[in-house]
Write a protein that holds these residues in place. Structure first.
Motif, short mmCIF file in Angstrom:
data_model
loop_
_atom_site.label_atom_id
_atom_site.label_comp_id
_atom_site.label_asym_id
_atom_site.label_seq_id
_atom_site.Cartn_x
_atom_site.Cartn_y
_atom_site.Cartn_z
N SER A 101 5.86 -2.31 11.83
CA SER A 101 4.78 -2.98 12.53
C SER A 101 4.98 -2.94 14.04
O SER A 101 4.07 -3.19 14.78
N LYS A 128 -1.64 -2.06 2.25
CA LYS A 128 -2.88 -2.43 2.92
C LYS A 128 -3.65 -1.17 3.25
O LYS A 128 -3.07 -0.19 3.69
N LYS A 129 -4.95 -1.21 3.02
CA LYS A 129 -5.79 -0.07 3.41
C LYS A 129 -6.04 -0.11 4.91
O LYS A 129 -6.26 -1.18 5.47
N LEU A 130 -6.04 1.04 5.54
CA LEU A 130 -6.33 1.08 6.97
C LEU A 130 -7.57 1.94 7.21
O LEU A 130 -7.89 2.82 6.43
N ASP A 131 -8.24 1.68 8.30
CA ASP A 131 -9.42 2.44 8.67
C ASP A 131 -9.01 3.76 9.32
O ASP A 131 -8.23 3.77 10.27
N LYS A 177 -5.38 5.00 17.30
CA LYS A 177 -4.17 4.29 17.68
C LYS A 177 -2.96 5.22 17.75
O LYS A 177 -2.24 5.26 18.74
N THR A 203 6.26 -7.52 24.70
CA THR A 203 5.08 -8.05 25.40
C THR A 203 5.39 -8.82 26.69
O THR A 203 6.43 -8.64 27.28
N LYS A 247 3.43 -10.00 32.96
CA LYS A 247 4.00 -10.60 34.17
C LYS A 247 4.01 -12.11 34.00
O LYS A 247 3.17 -12.64 33.33
N ASN A 306 14.80 -10.32 21.50
CA ASN A 306 13.81 -9.62 20.69
C ASN A 306 12.92 -10.59 19.94
O ASN A 306 11.72 -10.47 19.94
N SER A 342 10.10 -12.45 21.53
CA SER A 342 8.94 -11.65 21.93
C SER A 342 7.87 -11.63 20.85
O SER A 342 6.75 -11.25 21.10
N TYR A 343 8.24 -11.98 19.64
CA TYR A 343 7.19 -12.02 18.63
C TYR A 343 7.18 -13.29 17.80
O TYR A 343 6.35 -13.45 16.93
N TYR A 388 11.57 -19.23 28.58
CA TYR A 388 11.17 -17.85 28.34
C TYR A 388 11.71 -16.94 29.44
O TYR A 388 12.18 -15.85 29.18
N LYS A 400 13.14 -12.49 33.32
CA LYS A 400 11.90 -11.96 33.86
C LYS A 400 11.03 -13.13 34.33
O LYS A 400 10.92 -14.13 33.64
N LEU A 415 7.55 -14.98 34.91
CA LEU A 415 6.25 -14.91 34.25
C LEU A 415 5.20 -15.62 35.11
O LEU A 415 5.54 -16.51 35.90
N ASP A 416 3.97 -15.23 34.95
CA ASP A 416 2.88 -15.86 35.70
C ASP A 416 2.50 -17.18 35.03
O ASP A 416 2.20 -17.22 33.84
N PHE A 443 0.87 -17.55 31.36
CA PHE A 443 1.78 -18.12 30.38
C PHE A 443 1.15 -19.31 29.67
O PHE A 443 1.17 -19.42 28.45
N LYS A 452 -1.73 -18.33 27.33
CA LYS A 452 -1.22 -17.72 26.11
C LYS A 452 -0.64 -18.76 25.16
O LYS A 452 -0.98 -18.83 23.98
N MET A 453 0.21 -19.59 25.68
CA MET A 453 0.86 -20.60 24.84
C MET A 453 -0.16 -21.55 24.23
O MET A 453 -0.11 -21.87 23.06
N LEU A 476 1.87 -9.62 12.13
CA LEU A 476 1.81 -8.17 11.92
C LEU A 476 0.46 -7.50 12.19
O LEU A 476 -0.52 -7.75 11.50
N THR A 477 0.47 -6.67 13.15
CA THR A 477 -0.74 -6.00 13.63
C THR A 477 -1.48 -5.19 12.55
O THR A 477 -1.33 -5.45 11.38
N PHE A 478 -2.27 -4.24 12.98
CA PHE A 478 -3.05 -3.41 12.09
C PHE A 478 -4.08 -4.21 11.31
O PHE A 478 -3.83 -4.67 10.20
N GLY A 479 -5.23 -4.37 11.96
CA GLY A 479 -6.28 -5.15 11.31
C GLY A 479 -6.73 -4.48 10.05
O GLY A 479 -6.32 -4.83 8.96
N LYS A 480 -7.58 -3.48 10.24
CA LYS A 480 -8.11 -2.87 9.03
C LYS A 480 -7.87 -1.37 9.08
O LYS A 480 -7.86 -0.80 10.15
#
Lengths: 231, 231
Positions: free
Chosen positions: A149, A177-180, A187, A228, A231, B146, B149-150, B171, B177, B179-180, B184, B187-188, B227-231
């Motif tokens: 991921s 998972k199916k992906l488009d 991507k 990620t 800044k 690491n 970051s996620y 953070y 680093k 951060l702005d 920040f 996002k939070m 975990l990314t990857f929508g569709k």
DNA sequence: TTACTTAGTGTAAAATATACACACTATATT
DNA sequence: AATATAGTGTGTATATTTTACACTAAGTAA
């Protein structure tokens, strides 16, 4: 060696979860045990670490002796240290995983007679496994699912030249998972780590797809940035 | 226990990298060794796993005996298994980490006389460490860097009520680093895992900041999706 | 009251992620 | 030669997220 350290009636072992991708299926390498305990059971390739070898070295050696596979780079992913995981004594095992190309023909020729054979088995069709190997497998699978991921590790499983559809299938299998198709291609191509070849698939009874190669140079660059929080 | 397994003149040990955050500084817990080898050296809290305890249990016990800290939930992050990492024999160590709240006053009272004291030390100011503990520390630090970051794990290090500025500082320290501030906060707050309290900071000689709490319920929900990857 | 220190806030631009459907092409079949 | 089949390959509009950037407000201390 001095003996200030207490002796300890225990052993370290290694277990390997080796992933391969073939026929649209995600597979792992299993051995059939030829020794008690669990004689004739299926198990992950695993054995005992020697006194004078590092665990990384042991992992390579053991995989080779049990399956005939050589020079496979593995990473450790978890250490299993419950007291009763082995019926004959205290065994703590460091689990390693790797993802390898099956090129149709990675030969499996166990050297050790500790195993009677080694085979690739679809992860969707696993038999009951010896010891706590089901637990070990699950954690290994989880590991690659997480990893894919955020790192394009999938290439390690594909042949050198592959189509985008194959790549997508692999993602789908690992993520369950199916992906488009369009989004997936956009991507992947945007990462800029694929090299389009002047070649097409052969031997298919439909429109042949373009072949791609994975570009390692660009891949490493991509991973300078990572993580990620701009800044 | 049967004895089909070979005896092995080796031991398992545990080493702990325990992170705390205090005074705007990221710290880890060190002990001063009271026994050879490396007598009087600084080291990570670590000791040998007993024959009949799981490694998770050993980790808890050892941390307690060496530092007086109890009920700290730790995760293992790597197993170090080179042959010569210990001068007295083969020692494979499973490294654990944890992030804990310092609440100003987590008392450090070693139980075991294996250590002469335990102290919190800024990660930017570490002394030379015994064995390969510098390597172990580095990998532990990498691990939390690491992870943060996620996953918003930073809360574990902060007091129950904290300001957004404190959270941001943390953070920044972990990521090394700047951060702005606006980004920040946006996002939070967008994560929706912070509960704004009706309370303000006290005892500061400037405008007091609002206090927040971490909302565990919402946090777990957030991690269903992951975990990314929508569709 | 003033000086000081930190808290707190908004917006525009850019990049990325998502949802969605149809025509094309190579081969096999009749 | 015509047709069926199966998988390839592509575009656009919308929503979401990320980034860059600077000033005013509030409270404390003198």
């Amino acid at each position: 060696m001095e003996t200030l350290l207490p002796k300890f009636d225990s052993v370290f072992s290694i277990d390997c979860v080796i992933f391969g991708f073939d026929d649209g299926e995600l597979k792992i390498l299993l051995i059939e045990r030829n020794k008690e305990p669990f004689k004739d059971w299926w198990a992950l390739p695993g054995y005992i670490v020697e006194q004078d070898e590092s665990i990384d070295h042991a992992a390579e050696r053991i995989l080779y002796e049990l399956t005939g596979l050589r020079d496979i780079y593995m990473d450790q992913f978890y250490t299993f240290g419950d007291v009763n995981r082995h019926p004959q004594g205290r065994v703590i095992t460091v689990a390693y995983y790797a993802m390898i190309r099956l090129n149709g023909n990675k030969e499996l020729r166990p050297i050790s007679n500790y195993v009677s054979k080694a085979v690739w088995t679809s992860v969707n069709d696993l038999p009951k496994l010896a010891f706590d190997h089901e637990k070990i497998f699950s954690r290994g699978f989880e590991k690659i699912r997480n990893k894919i991921s955020y790192q394009p590790i999938a290439f390690e499983l594909l042949p050198e030249k592959f189509t985008l559809t194959q790549l997508q299938q692999l993602y789908e299998v690992i993520l369950s998972k199916k992906l488009d198709k369009r989004n997936f291609r956009k991507k992947m191509l945007n990462y800029g780590i694929l090299k389009e070849l002047d070649e097409k698939q052969k031997g298919v009874s439909y429109r042949a797809a373009k072949l791609y190669k994975f570009d390692k140079r660009k891949y490493s660059k991509l991973f300078q940035k990572e993580l990620t929080f701009g800044k």
